[in-house]
Enzyme design. Sequence first.
Site, PDB file in Angstrom:
ATOM      1  N   CYS A   1       0.810  -1.220   0.000  1.00 30.59           N
ATOM      2  CA  CYS A   1       0.000   0.000   0.000  1.00 30.59           C
ATOM      3  C   CYS A   1       0.843   1.271   0.000  1.00 30.59           C
ATOM      4  O   CYS A   1       0.305   2.372  -0.035  1.00 30.59           O
ATOM      5  CB  CYS A   1      -0.950  -0.040   1.179  1.00 30.59           C
ATOM      6  SG  CYS A   1      -1.911  -1.558   1.145  1.00 30.59           S
TER       7      CYS A   1
ATOM      8  N   HIS B   1      -2.752   8.171   5.748  1.00 32.58           N
ATOM      9  CA  HIS B   1      -2.936   6.809   5.257  1.00 32.58           C
ATOM     10  C   HIS B   1      -4.345   6.364   5.648  1.00 32.58           C
ATOM     11  O   HIS B   1      -5.075   5.844   4.821  1.00 32.58           O
ATOM     12  CB  HIS B   1      -1.862   5.893   5.829  1.00 32.58           C
ATOM     13  CG  HIS B   1      -1.915   4.501   5.294  1.00 32.58           C
ATOM     14  ND1 HIS B   1      -1.821   4.236   3.948  1.00 32.58           N
ATOM     15  CD2 HIS B   1      -2.087   3.303   5.910  1.00 32.58           C
ATOM     16  CE1 HIS B   1      -1.916   2.924   3.764  1.00 32.58           C
ATOM     17  NE2 HIS B   1      -2.090   2.337   4.928  1.00 32.58           N
TER      18      HIS B   1
ATOM     19  N   GLU C   1      -1.177   5.932  13.468  1.00 32.38           N
ATOM     20  CA  GLU C   1      -0.759   7.028  12.582  1.00 32.38           C
ATOM     21  C   GLU C   1      -1.030   8.366  13.254  1.00 32.38           C
ATOM     22  O   GLU C   1      -0.178   9.261  13.253  1.00 32.38           O
ATOM     23  CB  GLU C   1      -1.508   6.953  11.241  1.00 32.38           C
ATOM     24  CG  GLU C   1      -1.079   8.073  10.285  1.00 32.38           C
ATOM     25  CD  GLU C   1      -1.836   8.069   8.969  1.00 32.38           C
ATOM     26  OE1 GLU C   1      -2.897   7.409   8.893  1.00 32.38           O
ATOM     27  OE2 GLU C   1      -1.394   8.730   8.013  1.00 32.38           O
TER      28      GLU C   1
ATOM     29  N   LYS D   1      -9.686   7.924   1.806  1.00 35.62           N
ATOM     30  CA  LYS D   1     -10.117   6.515   1.719  1.00 35.62           C
ATOM     31  C   LYS D   1     -11.547   6.366   2.235  1.00 35.62           C
ATOM     32  O   LYS D   1     -12.219   5.380   1.937  1.00 35.62           O
ATOM     33  CB  LYS D   1      -9.174   5.610   2.513  1.00 35.62           C
ATOM     34  CG  LYS D   1      -7.791   5.492   1.875  1.00 35.62           C
ATOM     35  CD  LYS D   1      -6.907   4.501   2.614  1.00 35.62           C
ATOM     36  CE  LYS D   1      -5.541   4.368   1.966  1.00 35.62           C
ATOM     37  NZ  LYS D   1      -4.611   5.466   2.315  1.00 35.62           N
TER      38      LYS D   1
ATOM     39  N   HIS E   1      -9.695   1.903  -0.181  1.00 33.65           N
ATOM     40  CA  HIS E   1      -8.239   1.777  -0.162  1.00 33.65           C
ATOM     41  C   HIS E   1      -7.783   1.226  -1.510  1.00 33.65           C
ATOM     42  O   HIS E   1      -8.046   0.078  -1.838  1.00 33.65           O
ATOM     43  CB  HIS E   1      -7.847   0.851   0.984  1.00 33.65           C
ATOM     44  CG  HIS E   1      -6.380   0.812   1.259  1.00 33.65           C
ATOM     45  ND1 HIS E   1      -5.454   1.488   0.492  1.00 33.65           N
ATOM     46  CD2 HIS E   1      -5.672   0.180   2.233  1.00 33.65           C
ATOM     47  CE1 HIS E   1      -4.242   1.255   0.979  1.00 33.65           C
ATOM     48  NE2 HIS E   1      -4.346   0.480   2.027  1.00 33.65           N
TER      49      HIS E   1
END
Lengths: 78, 420
Positions: free
Chosen positions: B169, B310, B321, B342, B347
């Site tokens: 990813c 992310h 994160e 996302k 994703h």
Amino acid sequence: MSDTADRVKKIVVENLGVEAEKVTEDASFIDDLGADSLDIVELVMAFEEEFGVEIPDDAAEKITTVKDAITYIDEHKD
Amino acid sequence: MRRVVVTGLGLVTPLGADVETAWRNIIAGKSGAATITRFDASDYACRIACEVKPPEHEYGFDAGKRVDHKVQRQVDLFITFGIDAAGQAIEDAGLTDMSEPERYRAGCSIGSGIGGLPGIESESLVLAAKGPRRVSPHFVHGRLINLISGQVSIKYGLMGPNHAVVTACSTGAHSIGDAARMIAMDDADVMLAGGAESAICPIGIAGFAQARALSTNFNDTPERASRPYDVDRDGFVMGEGAGVVVLEEYEHAKARGAKIYAEVIGYGLSGDAYHVTAPHPEGSGAYRAMEMAMRKSGLALSDIDYVNAHGTSTPLGDELELGAVRRLFGSAIDTMSMSSTKSAIGHLLGGAGAVESIFCILAMRDGIVPPTLNLDNPSENCAGVDLVPHKAKERRVRAVLNNSFGFGGTNASLVMKAMD
């Protein structure tokens, strides 16, 4: 035009993404229809599937035009 | 070091198959999630995904626009998406008619996380049912990850570096970062860089579901499933598509009067060295990637206006994160906005970092940051951070940070800034 010819041409149009008018019996897969050697392998597989024939590699190598394919299939299908 | 700027953009996403449509729908707060149509997923734990829509859809994707019929038949969808996004980007940059010497200095770095999984699955079934003589002669090169770069280089005659990143990813972000370095190091003047993915197939959904990575609690309300930072988040929603940018050496772009979107000024990479799927419990890899990208950029943390996180909507990942961002930014967290797109398009795995970099660039262009959808009840750790819940927000955006983290513990961060 024979039934075999129609079905062969349909497969060629679909597999190579060429216009139907270009797929004449004299058309060469590589010189006239833009195929490469792998495209021909794939075409032969599609013919085998469609007509239930087996086309061994040495015979496949001799099939270079639409007409070659039609003739081979007509001679070998049940 | 030579400076690197962005001069072209291309997008294929579940909310639009061109840059402006996708961006308009992202800003409008639409969701690309729905019940899976690509196959019958009715007996799967996860039955939803963000699919790229068919051509007849209001914002669907027409593969025939830029990808030859013959190529479409031979390759997996991720390659088709990648070729189209690359085509959009090179057209946008006005570089479709480069001379031969220019094309020696133009290359590709377009990767994918997984590659041609749907084709690997379907041809394996052909092999099992009909034997080896029925396997497509195009099987291998229609599934390989570097074949977006291969196809694009052939289509546009690009004879410079031909590269393809595979870092799960993080692929899209690494692709852009690596390509930017190739330009900075004088390996090329122009690079098409980005990532693509299309793994919405039975084995892809089953595999990620078995890894307990996908959302399974929202099968009846798919648009609510991707909810980064929300207390009810339960896994990511699989997306698909591609993002490709044209990177160009600054003087080269200036000399030809190119439209310049942004400058790539920082790139950071790190490894967690911890676990194959779980992020490091202190978010140390994420922290170090961001810290390196910031250090290289020469900016102060207070210069960052927007962070595209992310933020996949997994219980553990989002929290870690956010913790790492909080530690790095300190008090500078008060003045920035951070969101996860996302929440809208799912994703995109190997495509995510590139698509999200483009959203960052558009945020700078338009002075608006995209929302985090479904953030109804932020988790405790979110207090004091502007996560842009529900609605896009107009604000000044002059510098951005984009994060991507992948399986294997691989992390990449990019810093870009608007041109003065």
